[in-house]
Design a protein around this motif. Sequence first.
Motif, PDB file in Angstrom:
ATOM      1  N   LYS A 122       0.834  -1.194   0.000  1.00 13.75           N
ATOM      2  CA  LYS A 122       0.000   0.000   0.000  1.00 13.75           C
ATOM      3  C   LYS A 122       0.873   1.252   0.000  1.00 13.75           C
ATOM      4  O   LYS A 122       1.860   1.328   0.723  1.00 13.75           O
ATOM      5  CB  LYS A 122      -0.922  -0.002   1.215  1.00 13.75           C
ATOM      6  N   ASN A 123       0.488   2.212  -0.807  1.00 11.16           N
ATOM      7  CA  ASN A 123       1.270   3.444  -0.907  1.00 11.16           C
ATOM      8  C   ASN A 123       0.841   4.459   0.149  1.00 11.16           C
ATOM      9  O   ASN A 123       0.421   5.576  -0.154  1.00 11.16           O
ATOM     10  CB  ASN A 123       1.138   4.049  -2.312  1.00 11.16           C
ATOM     11  N   THR A 124       0.962   4.040   1.408  1.00 12.39           N
ATOM     12  CA  THR A 124       0.694   4.966   2.506  1.00 12.39           C
ATOM     13  C   THR A 124       1.919   5.843   2.731  1.00 12.39           C
ATOM     14  O   THR A 124       3.027   5.540   2.256  1.00 12.39           O
ATOM     15  CB  THR A 124       0.373   4.189   3.782  1.00 12.39           C
ATOM     16  N   ALA A 125       1.733   6.932   3.466  1.00  4.21           N
ATOM     17  CA  ALA A 125       2.839   7.846   3.729  1.00  4.21           C
ATOM     18  C   ALA A 125       3.973   7.151   4.473  1.00  4.21           C
ATOM     19  O   ALA A 125       5.158   7.331   4.158  1.00  4.21           O
ATOM     20  CB  ALA A 125       2.339   9.051   4.522  1.00  4.21           C
ATOM     21  N   SER A 126       3.621   6.321   5.456  1.00  7.66           N
ATOM     22  CA  SER A 126       4.653   5.629   6.236  1.00  7.66           C
ATOM     23  C   SER A 126       5.418   4.626   5.370  1.00  7.66           C
ATOM     24  O   SER A 126       6.648   4.501   5.483  1.00  7.66           O
ATOM     25  CB  SER A 126       4.031   4.916   7.440  1.00  7.66           C
ATOM     26  N   ASN A 127       4.710   3.919   4.478  1.00  9.01           N
ATOM     27  CA  ASN A 127       5.385   2.963   3.593  1.00  9.01           C
ATOM     28  C   ASN A 127       6.296   3.666   2.594  1.00  9.01           C
ATOM     29  O   ASN A 127       7.368   3.168   2.258  1.00  9.01           O
ATOM     30  CB  ASN A 127       4.360   2.117   2.847  1.00  9.01           C
ATOM     31  N   LEU A 128       5.873   4.811   2.096  1.00  8.90           N
ATOM     32  CA  LEU A 128       6.705   5.557   1.164  1.00  8.90           C
ATOM     33  C   LEU A 128       8.002   5.993   1.819  1.00  8.90           C
ATOM     34  O   LEU A 128       9.081   5.925   1.219  1.00  8.90           O
ATOM     35  CB  LEU A 128       5.942   6.770   0.626  1.00  8.90           C
ATOM     36  N   ILE A 129       7.925   6.433   3.069  1.00  7.21           N
ATOM     37  CA  ILE A 129       9.132   6.841   3.800  1.00  7.21           C
ATOM     38  C   ILE A 129      10.042   5.639   4.026  1.00  7.21           C
ATOM     39  O   ILE A 129      11.263   5.716   3.864  1.00  7.21           O
ATOM     40  CB  ILE A 129       8.746   7.502   5.139  1.00  7.21           C
ATOM     41  N   ARG A 130       9.447   4.499   4.380  1.00  7.79           N
ATOM     42  CA  ARG A 130      10.243   3.288   4.579  1.00  7.79           C
ATOM     43  C   ARG A 130      10.947   2.873   3.301  1.00  7.79           C
ATOM     44  O   ARG A 130      12.116   2.472   3.310  1.00  7.79           O
ATOM     45  CB  ARG A 130       9.338   2.157   5.069  1.00  7.79           C
ATOM     46  N   LYS A 131      10.242   2.952   2.186  1.00  4.07           N
ATOM     47  CA  LYS A 131      10.842   2.578   0.904  1.00  4.07           C
ATOM     48  C   LYS A 131      12.015   3.486   0.563  1.00  4.07           C
ATOM     49  O   LYS A 131      13.068   3.019   0.103  1.00  4.07           O
ATOM     50  CB  LYS A 131       9.794   2.639  -0.212  1.00  4.07           C
ATOM     51  N   ILE A 132      11.838   4.776   0.757  1.00  3.32           N
ATOM     52  CA  ILE A 132      12.919   5.715   0.458  1.00  3.32           C
ATOM     53  C   ILE A 132      14.144   5.414   1.313  1.00  3.32           C
ATOM     54  O   ILE A 132      15.282   5.416   0.831  1.00  3.32           O
ATOM     55  CB  ILE A 132      12.436   7.163   0.665  1.00  3.32           C
ATOM     56  N   CYS A 133      13.929   5.140   2.601  1.00  2.00           N
ATOM     57  CA  CYS A 133      15.040   4.784   3.490  1.00  2.00           C
ATOM     58  C   CYS A 133      15.703   3.491   3.035  1.00  2.00           C
ATOM     59  O   CYS A 133      16.934   3.381   3.009  1.00  2.00           O
ATOM     60  CB  CYS A 133      14.535   4.636   4.926  1.00  2.00           C
ATOM     61  N   PHE A 134      14.881   2.517   2.673  1.00  2.65           N
ATOM     62  CA  PHE A 134      15.390   1.221   2.236  1.00  2.65           C
ATOM     63  C   PHE A 134      16.254   1.363   0.987  1.00  2.65           C
ATOM     64  O   PHE A 134      17.379   0.860   0.912  1.00  2.65           O
ATOM     65  CB  PHE A 134      14.205   0.290   1.971  1.00  2.65           C
ATOM     66  N   PHE A 135      15.740   2.057  -0.013  1.00  2.00           N
ATOM     67  CA  PHE A 135      16.494   2.285  -1.245  1.00  2.00           C
ATOM     68  C   PHE A 135      17.799   3.023  -0.961  1.00  2.00           C
ATOM     69  O   PHE A 135      18.842   2.707  -1.539  1.00  2.00           O
ATOM     70  CB  PHE A 135      15.658   3.101  -2.236  1.00  2.00           C
ATOM     71  N   SER A 136      17.735   4.007  -0.098  1.00  2.00           N
ATOM     72  CA  SER A 136      18.915   4.821   0.185  1.00  2.00           C
ATOM     73  C   SER A 136      20.011   4.008   0.838  1.00  2.00           C
ATOM     74  O   SER A 136      21.198   4.136   0.495  1.00  2.00           O
ATOM     75  CB  SER A 136      18.529   6.005   1.083  1.00  2.00           C
ATOM     76  N   ILE A 137      19.639   3.153   1.783  1.00  2.00           N
ATOM     77  CA  ILE A 137      20.646   2.330   2.470  1.00  2.00           C
ATOM     78  C   ILE A 137      21.337   1.400   1.476  1.00  2.00           C
ATOM     79  O   ILE A 137      22.568   1.304   1.439  1.00  2.00           O
ATOM     80  CB  ILE A 137      19.991   1.514   3.602  1.00  2.00           C
ATOM     81  N   VAL A 138      20.534   0.708   0.653  1.00  2.00           N
ATOM     82  CA  VAL A 138      21.109  -0.238  -0.306  1.00  2.00           C
ATOM     83  C   VAL A 138      21.983   0.502  -1.327  1.00  2.00           C
ATOM     84  O   VAL A 138      23.104   0.074  -1.630  1.00  2.00           O
ATOM     85  CB  VAL A 138      19.990  -1.022  -1.032  1.00  2.00           C
ATOM     86  N   TYR A 139      21.480   1.610  -1.833  1.00  2.00           N
ATOM     87  CA  TYR A 139      22.216   2.339  -2.876  1.00  2.00           C
ATOM     88  C   TYR A 139      23.528   2.887  -2.348  1.00  2.00           C
ATOM     89  O   TYR A 139      24.589   2.707  -2.966  1.00  2.00           O
ATOM     90  CB  TYR A 139      21.353   3.465  -3.424  1.00  2.00           C
ATOM     91  N   HIS A 140      23.505   3.551  -1.192  1.00  2.00           N
ATOM     92  CA  HIS A 140      24.728   4.192  -0.686  1.00  2.00           C
ATOM     93  C   HIS A 140      25.715   3.167  -0.118  1.00  2.00           C
ATOM     94  O   HIS A 140      26.924   3.388  -0.133  1.00  2.00           O
ATOM     95  CB  HIS A 140      24.368   5.255   0.348  1.00  2.00           C
ATOM     96  N   THR A 141      25.183   2.042   0.382  1.00  2.00           N
ATOM     97  CA  THR A 141      26.096   0.969   0.796  1.00  2.00           C
ATOM     98  C   THR A 141      26.877   0.458  -0.405  1.00  2.00           C
ATOM     99  O   THR A 141      28.104   0.269  -0.348  1.00  2.00           O
ATOM    100  CB  THR A 141      25.299  -0.193   1.431  1.00  2.00           C
ATOM    101  N   TRP A 142      26.174   0.252  -1.512  1.00  2.00           N
ATOM    102  CA  TRP A 142      26.832  -0.226  -2.702  1.00  2.00           C
ATOM    103  C   TRP A 142      27.808   0.806  -3.276  1.00  2.00           C
ATOM    104  O   TRP A 142      28.927   0.481  -3.674  1.00  2.00           O
ATOM    105  CB  TRP A 142      25.795  -0.606  -3.756  1.00  2.00           C
ATOM    106  N   GLU A 143      27.396   2.060  -3.306  1.00  2.00           N
ATOM    107  CA  GLU A 143      28.254   3.123  -3.827  1.00  2.00           C
ATOM    108  C   GLU A 143      29.515   3.287  -2.967  1.00  2.00           C
ATOM    109  O   GLU A 143      30.603   3.517  -3.501  1.00  2.00           O
ATOM    110  CB  GLU A 143      27.482   4.448  -3.867  1.00  2.00           C
ATOM    111  N   THR A 144      29.366   3.135  -1.683  1.00  2.00           N
ATOM    112  CA  THR A 144      30.507   3.326  -0.778  1.00  2.00           C
ATOM    113  C   THR A 144      31.535   2.211  -0.934  1.00  2.00           C
ATOM    114  O   THR A 144      32.743   2.452  -0.878  1.00  2.00           O
ATOM    115  CB  THR A 144      30.030   3.385   0.688  1.00  2.00           C
TER     116      THR A 144
END
Length: 224
Positions: A201-223
Amino acid sequence: MKHKIGNGRGTFFWWDNWAPRGPLSTRFPSHILTDRGFNIDIKVDNFIFNSTWSFPHCIVSAIPELLSLSSPNSARNDKMVWIASPSGTYTLKSTSAFLIGQQPRVPRQNLVWESPVIPRMKFNLWLAVQSKLPTLDSKSIAQHENICVFYRAQPQTHDHLFFKCCFVSPLWRFIKQRGHFYSSITNWDDLIQYTSNQWKKNTASNLIRKICFFSIVYHTWETQ
């Protein structure tokens, strides 16, 4: 592409893809035409008379499939259609289904492609959830050690790098405390399955969780 015959004026009898089983030139020797006095570049309309087929017996005897043709429509021009699409019009979806068949939608589709993040993060996670990122365990270059660049006591696998590494573990704990999105998950694959199922479900809380999730994976890989 296939020629749908109307008056036959826009289709080469020998070269174009209009017959039931494909171009005649790919399946029959050209002397079928030339030995019978026909030009190799003859158009289909030469074999249509009053909106009916008018093939010489010598041609039909050599190419029996011509007997199964539906009647042409001389009132309209020939039309090019896209074979892979039921409507005859090109679409990427119909072409993909034609080439690889209908595939079931995987649960991670909602997590990866329907999230409001920048495209490079989506592409990065799409590779990561399939364990396709070139971590050291999947690299073929011999001089690379299969050791995590952050915590050199462990091999660099997707499970370690994105879930168990001492570099990323504190980030997951922080997100867990603030977002409450997982509890007893013990590996990367289970985390992907859990988040894909729980964040549909595209609730506000889920959207924030997704953004955090993507950011962790992306920046871990970039680092790394």
